[in-house]
Write a protein that holds these residues in place. Structure first.
Motif, PDB file in Angstrom:
ATOM      1  N   LEU A 159       0.853  -1.264   0.118  1.00 24.21           N
ATOM      2  CA  LEU A 159       0.443  -0.654  -0.213  1.00 24.21           C
ATOM      3  C   LEU A 159       0.776   1.355   0.050  1.00 24.21           C
ATOM      4  N   LEU A 160       0.735   1.640  -1.097  1.00 23.51           N
ATOM      5  CA  LEU A 160       1.497   3.690  -1.371  1.00 23.51           C
ATOM      6  C   LEU A 160       0.499   4.367  -0.633  1.00 23.51           C
ATOM      7  N   ALA A 161       1.578   5.002   0.378  1.00 26.49           N
ATOM      8  CA  ALA A 161       0.621   6.160   0.835  1.00 26.49           C
ATOM      9  C   ALA A 161       1.837   6.903   1.488  1.00 26.49           C
ATOM     10  N   THR A 162       2.233   7.630   0.482  1.00 22.33           N
ATOM     11  CA  THR A 162       2.988   8.971   0.156  1.00 22.33           C
ATOM     12  C   THR A 162       3.055   9.635   0.861  1.00 22.33           C
ATOM     13  N   GLY A 163       2.174  10.161   0.310  1.00 19.22           N
ATOM     14  CA  GLY A 163       1.556  11.657   0.321  1.00 19.22           C
ATOM     15  C   GLY A 163       2.004  13.106  -0.419  1.00 19.22           C
ATOM     16  N   SER A 164       2.174  13.881   0.212  1.00 23.98           N
ATOM     17  CA  SER A 164       2.465  15.326  -1.222  1.00 23.98           C
ATOM     18  C   SER A 164       3.504  15.909  -0.802  1.00 23.98           C
ATOM     19  N   GLU A 165       4.194  16.961  -1.545  1.00 20.68           N
ATOM     20  CA  GLU A 165       5.331  17.284  -1.052  1.00 20.68           C
ATOM     21  C   GLU A 165       4.906  19.033  -1.799  1.00 20.68           C
ATOM     22  N   ALA A 166       5.510  20.290  -0.881  1.00 14.91           N
ATOM     23  CA  ALA A 166       5.116  21.611  -1.484  1.00 14.91           C
ATOM     24  C   ALA A 166       5.444  22.255  -3.089  1.00 14.91           C
ATOM     25  N   VAL A 167       5.044  22.824  -3.776  1.00 17.39           N
ATOM     26  CA  VAL A 167       5.556  22.946  -5.486  1.00 17.39           C
ATOM     27  C   VAL A 167       6.729  24.200  -4.750  1.00 17.39           C
ATOM     28  N   GLU A 168       7.487  23.954  -5.577  1.00 12.03           N
ATOM     29  CA  GLU A 168       8.775  24.568  -5.783  1.00 12.03           C
ATOM     30  C   GLU A 168       9.408  25.752  -6.656  1.00 12.03           C
ATOM     31  N   LEU A 169       9.460  27.310  -6.438  1.00 16.33           N
ATOM     32  CA  LEU A 169       8.927  27.475  -8.054  1.00 16.33           C
ATOM     33  C   LEU A 169      10.537  27.790  -8.568  1.00 16.33           C
ATOM     34  N   PRO A 170      10.433  27.221  -9.302  1.00 15.57           N
ATOM     35  CA  PRO A 170      12.288  26.997 -10.147  1.00 15.57           C
ATOM     36  C   PRO A 170      13.121  28.541  -9.575  1.00 15.57           C
ATOM     37  N   PHE A 171      12.390  29.794 -10.225  1.00 14.48           N
ATOM     38  CA  PHE A 171      12.728  31.155 -10.159  1.00 14.48           C
ATOM     39  C   PHE A 171      12.717  30.765  -8.543  1.00 14.48           C
TER      40      PHE A 171
END
Length: 480
Positions: A159-171
């Motif tokens: 069972l995969l329950a790894t969630g999410s992460e904040a989106v980082e802006l490249p600039f």
């Protein structure tokens, strides 16, 4: 290297993973839960719970400031206090105490139900085998700390329950004075000026809290209004409150990056002009994305929906006996969705017949005022070709709202015109988050407008606005 076998192996100890593990344990399924950080995941540690704690502390401080007659204002309630102060270090410590109690409780429940918790970082070798490199130190009170060694675990179900992460802006990469919500929830000091990039619910929740704590706050949003994912009627009271609090809003604007000295944010405003905004700290809150890298997911070659793992209505992936739940599977990225999915997967593995087909999933923004959306909005219903009626009841006509100085906002119901079946609720106002249960239950149970309108609601309560909205849709509201 040590070798172990289990029936169910869960990667990720957030709301979805730990609920799946607890339910599996209750059902007698041999279960191993792998978590590299703290039990509870983003929600308990650096998301839902700590943000609501900080929001509460900010609101209490703001009230005290108001009662002190900030700017010469007088409290309508006749309350006067001395000028308040806040020790943000103690505030953060209080918030961390709540987090510790909750994560400790999760650990105790896992232990009680016979779940083996392996502390470490998982790497998938194939659909039946995971290798875990143990995290040094740490521990949760219910965990088997792998102590730096490598453990290979074989399983029947993964069972995969790894969630999410904040989106980082490249600039605008994270680091220094550019932070995500994680760092914003544990400040060592309060910035003089916080620039928030993104006017979604995360940016506005934290931006509002920082403003109430005394920081100057500027919000930059590419869309033409705040909360662009919600309809304008719901967003309008939130925007008005932000302006009343003194939050600077730059809409239809785009951030270009930091200045060379890192002390200001370069931005192109709605008129196309490039300007610079001084900033002591920058919170980037432009969304979250499924956490799909760093644990060997690519080795499974699963079917994907963009960055999210594709699942069916039982949370099965394209590989037999490999399951996925929560944020990893895309929107809506909500802890309570992940919890419900995790519980279901455990029951399916135990032999029960289950499908994930909720009538509605509530979404709540803990802004000021709060916003709740459950089911279909009038716009959603129209897009689906449903002939619906909708009606709103304003908080300004609700006695309880008056007594708590929260008359901004409304409750809105959406129902089919032919049979009055309720298909949606929306609300904006003080404490409307607490009405979300009534909203979702009415839809899940197939209630009609007559059911809600004919139910006696306690007086005086905010819940009366729910009944009155239903009555108004029927054409005979009593208090408006």
């Amino acid at each position: 290297m040590t070798m172990e076998t289990t029936t169910l192996l869960i990667i990720g100890g957030g709301p979805g993973g730990y609920v799946a593990a607890i339910r599996a344990g209750q059902l007698g399924i041999k279960t191993v839960l792998v978590e590299g950080g703290q039990l509870g995941g983003t929600c308990l540690n650096v998301g839902c719970i700590p943000s609501k704690a900080l929001i509460h502390a900010a609101e209490e401080f703001h009230k005290a400031t108001h009662y002190a007659g900030e700017g010469g204002a007088e409290s309508a309630l006749g309350i006067r206090t001395a000028a308040p102060s806040i020790d943000i270090t103690r505030t953060v410590a209080w918030k961390e105490g709540i987090v510790k109690r909750l994560t400790g409780g999760v650990g105790a429940l896992l232990k009680k139900n016979g779940v083996q918790v392996v502390r470490g970082w998982a790497r998938i070798l194939d659909g039946k085998t995971v290798e875990v490199t143990g995290a040094e130190g740490g521990g949760t009170g219910a965990a088997n700390d792998a102590g730096g060694q490598t453990t290979r675990i074989r399983c029947e179900h993964l069972l995969l329950a790894t969630g999410s992460e904040a989106v980082e802006l490249p600039f605008l990469p994270f680091g220094g004075n550019v932070v995500s919500a994680t760092e914003a929830l544990s400040p060592e000091t309060l910035p003089g000026h916080l620039v928030v990039v993104g006017a979604g619910y995360i940016g506005l929740e934290l931006g509002t809290a920082y403003r109430k704590l005394g920081a100057r706050v500027t919000v930059v949003e590419a869309a033409g209004r705040v909360l662009p994912a919600y309809d304008d009627e719901l967003a309008r009271p939130v925007a008005a409150r932000l302006r009343a609090l003194g939050v600077d809003l730059h809409l239809e604007s785009s951030v270009l990056g930091l200045s060379e000295d890192g002390k200001s944010v370069r931005m192109k405003n709605g008129g196309g002009e490039e300007v610079a905004i001084d900033a002591d700290r920058v919170l980037v809150a432009v969304g979250r994305r499924p956490r799909t890298s760093g644990f060997g997911l690519e080795s499974l070659m699963l079917d994907m929906n963009g960055r999210a793992v594709r699942i069916d209505n039982q949370c099965r992936t394209s590989m037999r006996n490999v399951w996925a739940i929560g944020d990893l599977t895309g929107e809506p990225m909500l802890a309570h969705r992940a919890m419900a999915q995790g519980e279901m997967v455990a029951e399916i593995i135990a032999g029960k017949r289950r499908h994930f087909m909720p009538a509605a999933i509530p979404a709540v923004c803990f802004t000021d005022p709060e916003v709740v959306v459950v089911g279909l909005t009038p716009q959603d219903a129209a897009k689906q070709g449903l002939d619906c009626i909708s009606a709103s009841f304003p908080y300004a006509a609700n006695g309880r709202a008056m007594t708590i100085e929260g008359t901004e906002g409304f409750v809105r119901v959406v129902a089919r015109k032919d049979n009055h079946l309720i298909v949606g609720w929306q609300a904006v106002g003080s404490a409307v988050a607490e009405l979300s249960t009534a909203f979702v239950q009415s839809i899940e149970l197939g209630a009609q407008l007559e059911d809600i309108g004919g139910t006696i609601h306690a007086h005086p309560t905010l819940g009366e606005a729910v009944q009155e909205a239903a009555l108004r849709a029927l054409g005979h509201a009593l208090h408006i």
